[in-house]
Design an enzyme around this catalytic site. Structure first.
Site, mmCIF file in Angstrom:
data_model
loop_
_atom_site.group_PDB
_atom_site.id
_atom_site.type_symbol
_atom_site.label_atom_id
_atom_site.label_comp_id
_atom_site.label_asym_id
_atom_site.label_seq_id
_atom_site.Cartn_x
_atom_site.Cartn_y
_atom_site.Cartn_z
ATOM 1 N N GLY A 103 18.878 161.744 45.526
ATOM 2 C CA GLY A 103 18.716 163.190 45.343
ATOM 3 C C GLY A 103 19.435 163.932 46.447
ATOM 4 O O GLY A 103 20.242 163.357 47.173
ATOM 5 N N CYS A 107 16.326 166.155 35.529
ATOM 6 C CA CYS A 107 17.762 166.448 35.366
ATOM 7 C C CYS A 107 18.236 166.092 33.953
ATOM 8 O O CYS A 107 18.244 164.915 33.573
ATOM 9 C CB CYS A 107 18.551 165.648 36.388
ATOM 10 S SG CYS A 107 20.328 165.654 36.098
ATOM 11 N N TYR A 162 24.880 161.663 31.014
ATOM 12 C CA TYR A 162 25.915 160.811 31.600
ATOM 13 C C TYR A 162 25.415 159.814 32.627
ATOM 14 O O TYR A 162 25.890 158.675 32.669
ATOM 15 C CB TYR A 162 26.980 161.714 32.265
ATOM 16 C CG TYR A 162 28.031 160.947 33.017
ATOM 17 C CD1 TYR A 162 29.041 160.269 32.343
ATOM 18 C CD2 TYR A 162 28.002 160.876 34.412
ATOM 19 C CE1 TYR A 162 29.996 159.542 33.030
ATOM 20 C CE2 TYR A 162 28.963 160.153 35.113
ATOM 21 C CZ TYR A 162 29.958 159.488 34.415
ATOM 22 O OH TYR A 162 30.898 158.772 35.087
ATOM 23 N N SER A 206 30.016 156.562 28.174
ATOM 24 C CA SER A 206 28.863 157.390 27.817
ATOM 25 C C SER A 206 29.119 158.270 26.601
ATOM 26 O O SER A 206 28.176 158.851 26.062
ATOM 27 C CB SER A 206 28.406 158.213 29.010
ATOM 28 O OG SER A 206 29.516 158.724 29.680
ATOM 29 N N ASP A 239 33.281 163.251 23.917
ATOM 30 C CA ASP A 239 33.108 162.919 25.340
ATOM 31 C C ASP A 239 31.782 163.512 25.795
ATOM 32 O O ASP A 239 31.262 164.454 25.181
ATOM 33 C CB ASP A 239 34.279 163.484 26.156
ATOM 34 C CG ASP A 239 34.477 162.721 27.471
ATOM 35 O OD1 ASP A 239 33.619 161.885 27.815
ATOM 36 O OD2 ASP A 239 35.485 162.985 28.146
ATOM 37 N N ASP A 240 31.215 162.968 26.884
ATOM 38 C CA ASP A 240 29.893 163.453 27.309
ATOM 39 C C ASP A 240 29.967 164.767 28.059
ATOM 40 O O ASP A 240 29.041 165.567 28.022
ATOM 41 C CB ASP A 240 29.196 162.388 28.175
ATOM 42 C CG ASP A 240 30.068 162.000 29.343
ATOM 43 O OD1 ASP A 240 30.101 162.726 30.330
ATOM 44 O OD2 ASP A 240 30.770 160.981 29.236
ATOM 45 N N CYS A 251 25.987 171.442 41.012
ATOM 46 C CA CYS A 251 24.638 170.882 41.164
ATOM 47 C C CYS A 251 24.322 170.752 42.655
ATOM 48 O O CYS A 251 25.153 170.272 43.420
ATOM 49 C CB CYS A 251 24.570 169.509 40.512
ATOM 50 S SG CYS A 251 22.985 168.685 40.797
ATOM 51 N N CYS A 304 15.696 170.437 34.097
ATOM 52 C CA CYS A 304 16.682 171.235 34.823
ATOM 53 C C CYS A 304 17.955 171.256 33.981
ATOM 54 O O CYS A 304 18.440 170.204 33.569
ATOM 55 C CB CYS A 304 16.985 170.635 36.191
ATOM 56 S SG CYS A 304 18.335 171.497 37.040
ATOM 57 N N CYS A 329 23.192 173.386 35.829
ATOM 58 C CA CYS A 329 24.657 173.332 35.853
ATOM 59 C C CYS A 329 25.259 173.927 34.580
ATOM 60 O O CYS A 329 26.442 174.233 34.540
ATOM 61 C CB CYS A 329 25.153 171.916 36.095
ATOM 62 S SG CYS A 329 24.387 170.699 35.023
HETATM 63 S S1 SF4 Z 1 22.058 171.108 38.032
HETATM 64 FE FE1 SF4 Z 1 22.678 169.768 36.293
HETATM 65 S S2 SF4 Z 1 23.189 167.824 37.253
HETATM 66 FE FE2 SF4 Z 1 22.023 168.986 38.761
HETATM 67 S S3 SF4 Z 1 19.891 168.375 38.487
HETATM 68 FE FE3 SF4 Z 1 20.191 170.176 37.212
HETATM 69 S S4 SF4 Z 1 20.809 169.358 35.196
HETATM 70 FE FE4 SF4 Z 1 21.044 167.720 36.690
#
Ligand code: SF4
Length: 473
Positions: free
Chosen positions: A115, A248, A254, A295, A357-358, A394, A445, A448
């Site tokens: 993390g 996440c 991915y 992936s 693609d992922d 991120c 989350c 991003c």
């Molecule tokens: S910002 Fe995106 S990559 Fe980072 S923890 Fe959140 S979902 Fe995951």
């Protein structure tokens, strides 16, 4: 390592084993190897026989760092391990983990962290002694030093006291001479699984494949906001914060291996569902669906299943490139994606392709891929992405790029198609991604994709658009 890969990278993976009357480090080794995809820059194991706590770590892959004799030297019934890819802190030996420290009372302590911590400035102040904090070249070392300075004789009590002061994403394994420990931040951003070994004993790993490989039965996840201690008596669980899950979503897209099983679904099934939903949201007239290994493959299968368009494995992966320390020459590096993927011409020539693609981060790889497919004779290329556009960096442990480098941050899909050389570009919606995971939206989350960060990030990191660039030693 090769440098042309612009996929996001996870920062780390962690394991721990408590196995009475067994050589725990050998089990931890196999567990660690199965989560190698989470970090390839360094690897390390620590082990204790109840008297002495030893650490062996180095730069490189697990199989390169350890051999029979180095593993044999790590004697004892408890062990923790770590694989690392650096986002905060540079790729140097000092940042390889497990991190070792010794408390004022002489308790040796090792820590492995997956993390990214988002209040490193505050943690430096909490440590108080600038000489101590200046020695810390990563966020994980700051946390280790804070645990050392606040250690009160009981490692579990210390964790419960210190972890509420720490902000960000952390899935931790730790050990002293008596026990192994694990803890997960209140948002549970990164995974951490607990399993039971067949001969008794316990194993922890970032993903369930790390439990499966040593024959362990999956017991449960470490809860967000939970810290545990494991010894001969069993498990002692303590809560240091109320859980507010924000797992996440990119782990599903991915990062995690397809065989990682969460409470809701396997990662493979989630990716398959992403592909099915992409077919609903972005139908295309095409002759064949291909996935970008690895992936993109599950989502491509899902797209083919839902659309009725045949699926083909038309991209062959050069599996061992990038798993060597022989650096490619400049001339070879210019071949870019060709070092990793090779097209199967007669599956592509004259065909209208859906390429799944992922994710697309900087776009360099996708651009090279489009060019490679055109040269192989593709008539049309529709590049479909099984996640929403990545528009924000991120701060919680995935190395994406800064916002300025993210291709989707300020391009429309039409502009992107032109830039990449595709006939069209389509993305899965945020709602589609959430639905495919089987989780409640509020427990994920997706920062991003949306820019809505669920965990506070210090201004210095936010302004830099990246996790704090920790100082060089
Ligand atoms: S910002 Fe995106 S990559 Fe980072 S923890 Fe959140 S979902 Fe995951």
């Amino acid at each position: 390592m090769t440098t042309f890969d612009d996929k996001p990278k996870d920062e780390c993976g962690v394991v721990a084993v408590f196995a009475p009357e067994q050589h725990a480090a050998k089990l931890a080794f196999y567990s660690l190897q199965s989560i190698q995809h989470r970090g390839q820059e360094s690897a390390g194991l620590a082990a204790s026989d109840g008297q002495h706590l030893l650490v062996h770590k180095d730069m490189g892959l697990v199989a390169r760092v350890f051999d029979e004799s180095s593993l044999a030297a790590l004697e004892g019934h408890l062990s923790i391990g770590h694989v690392r890819y650096s986002t905060a802190g540079s790729s140097i030996w000092a940042n390889a983990q497990p991190a070792f420290t010794e408390t004022a009372s002489g308790t040796p302590l090792v820590l492995a962290h997956n993390g990214n911590l988002t209040n490193t400035g505050e943690l430096r102040e909490l440590i108080g002694d600038p000489q101590e904090s200046d020695k810390c070249t990563s966020d994980s070392l700051l946390l280790t030093t804070l645990l050392k300075t606040r250690h009160n004789g009981s490692t579990l009590d210390t964790l419960v006291e210190v972890l509420p002061l720490v902000t960000g994403a952390f899935s931790l394994t730790l050990a002293d001479n008596q026990a192994i420990y694990a803890a997960r931040d209140p948002h549970g951003v990164r995974p951490l699984m607990l399993g039971r070994l067949p001969d008794g004993g316990w194993v922890l790993a970032s993903e369930t494949c790390g439990l499966d490989i040593v024959g362990a039965i999956v017991v449960r996840e470490i809860e967000p906001g939970e810290a545990i201690r494991i010894d001969e008596q069993g498990i002692e669980s303590r809560r240091f914060a109320e859980p507010t899950p924000k797992f996440c979503a990119f782990e599903y897209v991915y990062i995690a291996r397809p065989d990682h099983q969460t409470a809701e679904t396997s990662v493979y099934r989630a990716r398959f569902e992403m592909g099915k939903m992409l077919a609903e949201q972005y139908p295309v007239n095409a002759d064949v669906v291909i996935g970008v290994p690895d992936s993109g493959a599950a989502a491509a299968s899902g797209y083919a299943f839902a659309s009725g368009i045949p699926y083909a494995e038309a991209l062959q992966k050069n599996r061992y490139v990038g798993r060597t320390f022989i650096q490619p020459t400049q001339a070879l590096r210019q071949l870019g994606i060709r070092m990793k993927l090779n097209p199967i011409h007669d599956m592509i020539d004259g065909k209208r392709l859906v390429v799944v693609d992922d994710s697309i981060v900087r776009g360099n790889t996708s651009r090279q891929l489009m060019d490679m497919l055109r040269r192989a004779g593709a008539k049309e290329i529709h590049l479909l992405v099984s996640s929403p556009p990545v528009k924000w960096p991120c701060f919680y442990g995935i190395d994406m790029a800064s916002r300025a480098e993210l291709i989707a941050a300020d391009m429309t899909t039409a502009q992107m198609a032109e830039y990449l050389g595709a006939d069209s570009v389509g993305y899965l919606s945020v709602e589609g991604l959430i639905k495919s995971t089987g989780r409640a939206a509020k427990s994920l989350c997706v920062a991003c994709f949306t820019g809505e960060y669920p965990i506070a990030v210090e201004d210095s990191q936010m302004l830099a658009g990246r996790p704090e660039p920790i100082r060089q030693p």
